[in-house]
Design an enzyme around this catalytic site. Structure first.
Site, PDB file in Angstrom:
ATOM      1  N   LYS A   1       0.811  -1.205   0.000  1.00 34.92           N
ATOM      2  CA  LYS A   1       0.000   0.000   0.000  1.00 34.92           C
ATOM      3  C   LYS A   1       0.855   1.270   0.000  1.00 34.92           C
ATOM      4  O   LYS A   1       2.049   1.245   0.261  1.00 34.92           O
ATOM      5  CB  LYS A   1      -0.979  -0.022   1.179  1.00 34.92           C
ATOM      6  CG  LYS A   1      -2.156  -0.960   0.868  1.00 34.92           C
ATOM      7  CD  LYS A   1      -3.263  -0.913   1.876  1.00 34.92           C
ATOM      8  CE  LYS A   1      -4.400  -1.824   1.378  1.00 34.92           C
ATOM      9  NZ  LYS A   1      -5.451  -2.015   2.375  1.00 34.92           N
TER      10      LYS A   1
ATOM     11  N   ARG B   1      -3.753 -10.000   4.795  1.00 33.46           N
ATOM     12  CA  ARG B   1      -4.106 -10.068   3.367  1.00 33.46           C
ATOM     13  C   ARG B   1      -2.913  -9.555   2.585  1.00 33.46           C
ATOM     14  O   ARG B   1      -2.552  -8.377   2.714  1.00 33.46           O
ATOM     15  CB  ARG B   1      -5.349  -9.205   3.131  1.00 33.46           C
ATOM     16  CG  ARG B   1      -5.884  -9.224   1.717  1.00 33.46           C
ATOM     17  CD  ARG B   1      -7.118  -8.341   1.609  1.00 33.46           C
ATOM     18  NE  ARG B   1      -7.620  -8.288   0.252  1.00 33.46           N
ATOM     19  CZ  ARG B   1      -7.136  -7.516  -0.700  1.00 33.46           C
ATOM     20  NH1 ARG B   1      -6.132  -6.697  -0.431  1.00 33.46           N
ATOM     21  NH2 ARG B   1      -7.639  -7.559  -1.911  1.00 33.46           N
TER      22      ARG B   1
HETATM   23  C1  8Y7 Z   1      -8.142  -4.427   1.680  1.00 30.20           C
HETATM   24  C2  8Y7 Z   1      -9.173  -5.253   1.212  1.00 30.20           C
HETATM   25  C3  8Y7 Z   1      -8.300  -4.146  -0.442  1.00 30.20           C
HETATM   26  C4  8Y7 Z   1      -7.881  -4.431   3.073  1.00 30.20           C
HETATM   27  C5  8Y7 Z   1      -9.654  -6.054   3.304  1.00 30.20           C
HETATM   28  C6  8Y7 Z   1      -5.407  -3.357  -1.809  1.00 30.20           C
HETATM   29  C7  8Y7 Z   1     -10.199  -5.696  -1.014  1.00 30.20           C
HETATM   30  C8  8Y7 Z   1      -6.634  -2.581  -2.011  1.00 30.20           C
HETATM   31  N1  8Y7 Z   1      -7.593  -3.758   0.635  1.00 30.20           N
HETATM   32  N2  8Y7 Z   1      -9.921  -6.071   2.000  1.00 30.20           N
HETATM   33  N3  8Y7 Z   1      -9.255  -5.061  -0.123  1.00 30.20           N
HETATM   34  N4  8Y7 Z   1      -8.655  -5.276   3.833  1.00 30.20           N
HETATM   35  N5  8Y7 Z   1     -10.360  -6.837   4.151  1.00 30.20           N
HETATM   36  O1  8Y7 Z   1      -4.389  -2.706  -1.494  1.00 30.20           O
HETATM   37  O2  8Y7 Z   1      -7.025  -3.725   3.590  1.00 30.20           O
HETATM   38  O3  8Y7 Z   1      -5.353  -4.559  -1.997  1.00 30.20           O
HETATM   39  S1  8Y7 Z   1      -8.077  -3.582  -2.075  1.00 30.20           S
END
Ligand code: 8Y7
Length: 284
Positions: free
Chosen positions: A218, A252
């Site tokens: 990020k 994640r």
């Molecule tokens: C997150 C996410 C994204 C996160 C959860 C990226 C779909 C942007 N970020 N889901 N999704 N937490 N739970 O950087 O921080 O992958 S999308």
């Protein structure tokens, strides 16, 4: 140690540069497209992913929402293929009630909603699937969220929001043990907000509710290290370890192999647990 959720983007404009396809014309759920996704998923599983998160709508800053039809065409064939081939649970990253229902039918095992079931009909749809749901905090919407992130007390506000969503899910008849929460790093947050939330991660969720942390590649990694998206693996692994130290139940990530190694090191240091694995005696 937290479970590792591997990210599998089915979006042409994914910010982290691993969107697998350049053009929606090939999002037809067959042929080389699907083979490519399955191969990428197999790599993530072999590297140690405990879950796979499949998303068809980019939520990067400035992203425009896509229609249900586009999202369905992107994710449903992928979820069906992965659920049939892999033992790991498949998570669907969506805010759409239609996509939630169809994904559940296709074999999804978890709903990951960056809008925390706030779209009309999403709460009812998620409850009807009886699947676990990750409720994420976001200030604003992806189109404008990074324009002016503002909080009085970011930790208190995110904590209150997550508690409110957990309570709303309970009121809608969802079992409390099916809920997870996520502070939503980077979703309407400055670097200072993200750092405050990470420091407070162990105290962000209602008692007993597991926390998901998404920090991988990020902007905050770029802001701290000065590196572009393609070179944020080391910073991302460091953040995943820090989230683990704060009790995250799920991290994640894009870089599963590196994260898995780092978590093994942390587990050995913290608990003396050494996962049995091949060891090359020639390695000093
Ligand atoms: C997150 C996410 C994204 C996160 C959860 C990226 C779909 C942007 N970020 N889901 N999704 N937490 N739970 O950087 O921080 O992958 S999308």
């Amino acid at each position: 140690m937290p479970l590792i959720m591997g990210i599998l983007n089915a979006t042409p404009d994914s910010f982290s540069g691993d969107g697998l396809f350049a053009d929606d014309a090939i999002f037809e759920g067959r042929g080389p497209y699907l083979d490519g996704v399955v191969a990428r998923a197999a790599t993530l599983v072999a590297e140690g992913a405990d879950l796979l998160d499949v998303g068809g709508e980019s939520t990067r800053p400035g992203a425009v929402p896509v229609s249900d039809d586009v999202e369905l065409a992107r994710v449903i064939p992928v979820i069906a293929a992965l659920a049939a081939r892999f033992d790991v649970p498949i998570s669907v990253d969506t805010s759409s009630p239609v996509v939630m229902r169809e994904a559940a039918t296709a074999g999804a095992a978890l709903i990951n909603d960056v809008r925390a079931l706030r779209r009309p009909g999403a709460m009812e749809a998620a409850a009807a699937t009886r699947l676990p749901v990750c409720l994420m905090h976001m200030q604003g919407d992806p189109g404008t969220m990074q324009a002016y992130p503002h909080y009085g007390d970011v930790v208190a506000e995110v904590r209150d929001f997550l508690a409110g969503r957990v309570a709303a899910c309970g009121a809608a008849g969802m079992a409390p043990e099916l809920l997870l929460v996520d502070p939503g790093f980077g979703f309407g947050k400055t670097l200072a907000h993200n750092l405050a939330l990470l420091r407070a991660l162990s105290d962000i969720a209602p008692p007993g509710v597991p926390v998901v942390a998404g920090l991988s590649r990020k902007r905050m990694v770029g802001e701290i290290t000065g590196r572009p998206v393609a070179s944020r693996i080391h910073g991302s692994v460091a953040l995943a370890l820090l989230a683990a130290r704060q009790g995250a139940a799920v991290v994640r990530v894009h870089d599963v192999a590196a994260t898995a190694d780092a978590l093994k090191i942390l587990a050995a240091v913290e608990h003396g647990s050494i996962a049995p694995g091949p060891f090359d005696e020639s390695i000093q």
